[in-house]
Structure formats: structure tokens, C-alpha cells
Design a protein around this motif. Sequence first.
Motif, PDB file in Angstrom:
ATOM      1  N   ALA A  48       0.814  -1.222   0.000  1.00 57.77           N
ATOM      2  CA  ALA A  48       0.000   0.000   0.000  1.00 57.77           C
ATOM      3  C   ALA A  48       0.845   1.268   0.000  1.00 57.77           C
ATOM      4  O   ALA A  48       0.392   2.320   0.427  1.00 57.77           O
ATOM      5  N   GLY A  49       2.091   1.157  -0.457  1.00 60.60           N
ATOM      6  CA  GLY A  49       2.940   2.333  -0.559  1.00 60.60           C
ATOM      7  C   GLY A  49       3.358   2.939   0.756  1.00 60.60           C
ATOM      8  O   GLY A  49       3.763   4.108   0.806  1.00 60.60           O
ATOM      9  N   ILE A  50       3.304   2.161   1.864  1.00 60.96           N
ATOM     10  CA  ILE A  50       3.610   2.700   3.202  1.00 60.96           C
ATOM     11  C   ILE A  50       4.677   1.827   3.874  1.00 60.96           C
ATOM     12  O   ILE A  50       4.600   0.601   3.839  1.00 60.96           O
ATOM     13  N   TYR A  51       5.658   2.483   4.488  1.00 58.00           N
ATOM     14  CA  TYR A  51       6.719   1.793   5.230  1.00 58.00           C
ATOM     15  C   TYR A  51       6.834   2.471   6.588  1.00 58.00           C
ATOM     16  O   TYR A  51       7.195   3.638   6.689  1.00 58.00           O
ATOM     17  N   PRO A  88       5.864   6.296  15.381  1.00 58.68           N
ATOM     18  CA  PRO A  88       6.952   6.061  14.440  1.00 58.68           C
ATOM     19  C   PRO A  88       6.723   6.772  13.106  1.00 58.68           C
ATOM     20  O   PRO A  88       5.581   7.017  12.700  1.00 58.68           O
ATOM     21  N   ARG A  89       7.810   7.071  12.426  1.00 63.37           N
ATOM     22  CA  ARG A  89       7.706   7.748  11.131  1.00 63.37           C
ATOM     23  C   ARG A  89       7.223   6.761  10.079  1.00 63.37           C
ATOM     24  O   ARG A  89       7.625   5.596  10.060  1.00 63.37           O
ATOM     25  N   GLU A  90       6.373   7.249   9.205  1.00 62.09           N
ATOM     26  CA  GLU A  90       5.911   6.458   8.068  1.00 62.09           C
ATOM     27  C   GLU A  90       6.405   7.089   6.771  1.00 62.09           C
ATOM     28  O   GLU A  90       6.317   8.311   6.595  1.00 62.09           O
ATOM     29  N   TYR A  91       6.957   6.255   5.901  1.00 65.75           N
ATOM     30  CA  TYR A  91       7.434   6.703   4.592  1.00 65.75           C
ATOM     31  C   TYR A  91       6.392   6.313   3.546  1.00 65.75           C
ATOM     32  O   TYR A  91       5.900   5.185   3.535  1.00 65.75           O
ATOM     33  N   PHE A  92       6.093   7.238   2.671  1.00 67.45           N
ATOM     34  CA  PHE A  92       5.144   6.976   1.592  1.00 67.45           C
ATOM     35  C   PHE A  92       5.884   7.044   0.262  1.00 67.45           C
ATOM     36  O   PHE A  92       6.713   7.940   0.054  1.00 67.45           O
ATOM     37  N   LEU A  93       5.594   6.089  -0.609  1.00 64.43           N
ATOM     38  CA  LEU A  93       6.261   6.084  -1.907  1.00 64.43           C
ATOM     39  C   LEU A  93       5.882   7.323  -2.701  1.00 64.43           C
ATOM     40  O   LEU A  93       4.709   7.667  -2.818  1.00 64.43           O
ATOM     41  N   ASN A  94       6.887   7.988  -3.228  1.00 63.76           N
ATOM     42  CA  ASN A  94       6.673   9.136  -4.099  1.00 63.76           C
ATOM     43  C   ASN A  94       6.778   8.689  -5.550  1.00 63.76           C
ATOM     44  O   ASN A  94       7.453   7.704  -5.862  1.00 63.76           O
ATOM     45  N   SER A 289      11.065   5.313  -2.663  1.00 70.19           N
ATOM     46  CA  SER A 289      11.408   6.111  -1.499  1.00 70.19           C
ATOM     47  C   SER A 289      12.656   5.469  -0.898  1.00 70.19           C
ATOM     48  O   SER A 289      13.180   4.478  -1.436  1.00 70.19           O
ATOM     49  N   SER A 290      13.132   6.000   0.190  1.00 67.59           N
ATOM     50  CA  SER A 290      14.267   5.408   0.898  1.00 67.59           C
ATOM     51  C   SER A 290      14.140   5.736   2.370  1.00 67.59           C
ATOM     52  O   SER A 290      13.405   6.656   2.753  1.00 67.59           O
ATOM     53  N   ALA A 291      14.851   4.985   3.205  1.00 68.12           N
ATOM     54  CA  ALA A 291      14.778   5.197   4.644  1.00 68.12           C
ATOM     55  C   ALA A 291      16.130   4.895   5.276  1.00 68.12           C
ATOM     56  O   ALA A 291      16.819   3.949   4.870  1.00 68.12           O
ATOM     57  N   ILE A 292      16.510   5.724   6.242  1.00 71.49           N
ATOM     58  CA  ILE A 292      17.693   5.485   7.055  1.00 71.49           C
ATOM     59  C   ILE A 292      17.197   4.881   8.364  1.00 71.49           C
ATOM     60  O   ILE A 292      16.581   5.569   9.185  1.00 71.49           O
ATOM     61  N   LEU A 293      17.432   3.593   8.562  1.00 77.27           N
ATOM     62  CA  LEU A 293      16.795   2.891   9.680  1.00 77.27           C
ATOM     63  C   LEU A 293      17.311   3.356  11.034  1.00 77.27           C
ATOM     64  O   LEU A 293      16.537   3.444  11.992  1.00 77.27           O
TER      65      LEU A 293
END
Length: 313
Positions: A48-51, A88-94, A289-293
Motif C-alpha cells: 500500500a505504498g507505506i513503510y 513512528p515515522r511512516e514513509y510513503f512512496l513518491n 522512497s528510501s529510509a535510514i533505519l
Amino acid sequence: MPDDVEVRRTLSEPAARQLANATKTRAQWSGITPRWLVSFLPWVPVEAGIYRLNRVKDTEGVSDVECSPSRDRDSDLPETFVDYETAPREYFLNAVTTVLDVQTRVSDLYNQPYDQIQEQLRLLIEKVKERQESELIYNGDYGILTNAAPFMKISTRRGPPTPDDMDELIARVWKEPAFFLSHPRAIAAFGRECTRRGVPPPTINLFGTPFLTWRGIPLVPSDKLKIAESADGGGTSTILLLRTGEKKQGVVGLFQPGVPGEVTPSLSVRFMGINRKAIASYLISLYCSSAILTPDALGVLENVEVGHYHEYT
């Protein structure tokens, strides 16, 4: 003209070429790069485009509670627990998108030996992928450089990047660093500095391509890292050091498989129809998208002098 004079005429080369078939290439675009950042990053599929990035609430990771009495005093154990961030932060695909418009007359009549629509799509997909690499670094929401922790940034002592600078960067990202990322001119400046000091960096082969290394860590080139040009032709840039992968709590890329019209993972091409002016339109979309864990997964070396432009021309 005397009868014994023989006049010989031959077909000229320009005239002969009119009946010759030229071997044609596809359209060549010098803007295509290896896009090594995309290749070196581990990619995590999302739904669903969410991390959602869950992290431990405190840096120590545990909170001690009073000890529970025990019959054997030597075996008293503290009761502990690990607390988590409650928001927590959620990342959405751009989406990186573009629309291709093709006049149907062109695609109908001038389609040999190359399919005009396929060639246009091929080149635009390359442009979208080039933009993707830039967004992975500089996007205002998820770019890795944009999200670098302040305490993970260091600056050079003014001048080209030195072995000491790179060692300091490794000291920041000491938990299994994966690769440096820098502009090719910054790598060249570092190579010159190493050679000047008598410690030329060794080379390794990855993906069938040679890479310079420092302390066994490859220096991966990307022209998407910007150079702040100076009036005298010099400039400064940035060098990154990344730890990667979910298992190592590093940097990861994010994508969603199975999007409609998918031609490669998370990239889709969809036909949008033909308008009354006989223009066929295609929508090209790349979701990422990308994330720094954890913050210590990315180190940044700033204000790296990369030399004067004439050294590369």
C-alpha cells in the motif's frame, strides 16, 4: 573529339549512396549513467505504498526496574523492557512521472527499423530512472542526504578529501559500512591526494566494473551529487558513507511490486488514449522512497574540494 580517345565515367559515391541502406543506431543519449546507487542499495518491497519505521524510544534500548527478590541473592536479575516510539515515522512512496505524447502519423509511417513509440518510451524511462537516483539523494522528504543526522556530518580541513578525512568518516559509520558515494570529480581528487601521499587506493571489481576502494570499502561514483562551482573553476562537493540493509539497520530503498502496467519493479507504463488531434499519450510512473533505519547508518563528509574543471577536460 578524336575517335581514338576513350572517355570513362564511373558512378559517383554520393549518387551510389542513394541506393544504399545505412545501418542506423538507436538514439544515443550521453545523460545515461550506471546509476550505481540504485544497484548498491538493498530494496525492500512495501504494501500500500507505506513503510513504518519503528525505533527504540531511548538510545540505551532498555529501562531498568527494581530487582525482584530471589532466594539466591547471587542470581537476582533486574526486570527490564525495551520501549518503542509511540509515533513512528511512516514513509510513503513518491512518484517520478512523465507523459509521452506521440503523433500517430509518426508512429504509423516511420516505424522501421525502430518502433518509434518503444524508442521514445525507452529514452523517457532512462530519464525517469536518472531522476530517481537524484531524488534518492536530495528529495526533501526521503532523500538520504536530506535526512542525514547532524551529528553524523563532518567537514574537511579545507582542501581535497584526504585519507584522514575518509578514516574519520569510517569512524562515524564503523558498524559494517557498505560503500562510499561521491561525485566522480571527488573520487579523482581523493585518488590524486592518495597518490601524492604514496598510498594509492587499490581497485576491486564489482558488477564487472572496477571501483577504487579505501580500507576495502568501494568508492561508488554518482554525478547526481552536486558540485558547488566556484568562480575560478573549482568547486566543493560531499562524500557519503552508507551502511545498508534491514538486517544491519542501514539505509534501504523502498518500492512496491505489482503496480498496474508494471514493466520493471515499481515502474509502470500506461496508455492514456488518443485525443482528437491524433496524439497518443502514455503515462510513465516510477514509485520509490528510501529510509535510514538508524541515524548512524549514514555519514557525511562536507566541503570536499574537487579541483578545477580544466583538470577533467
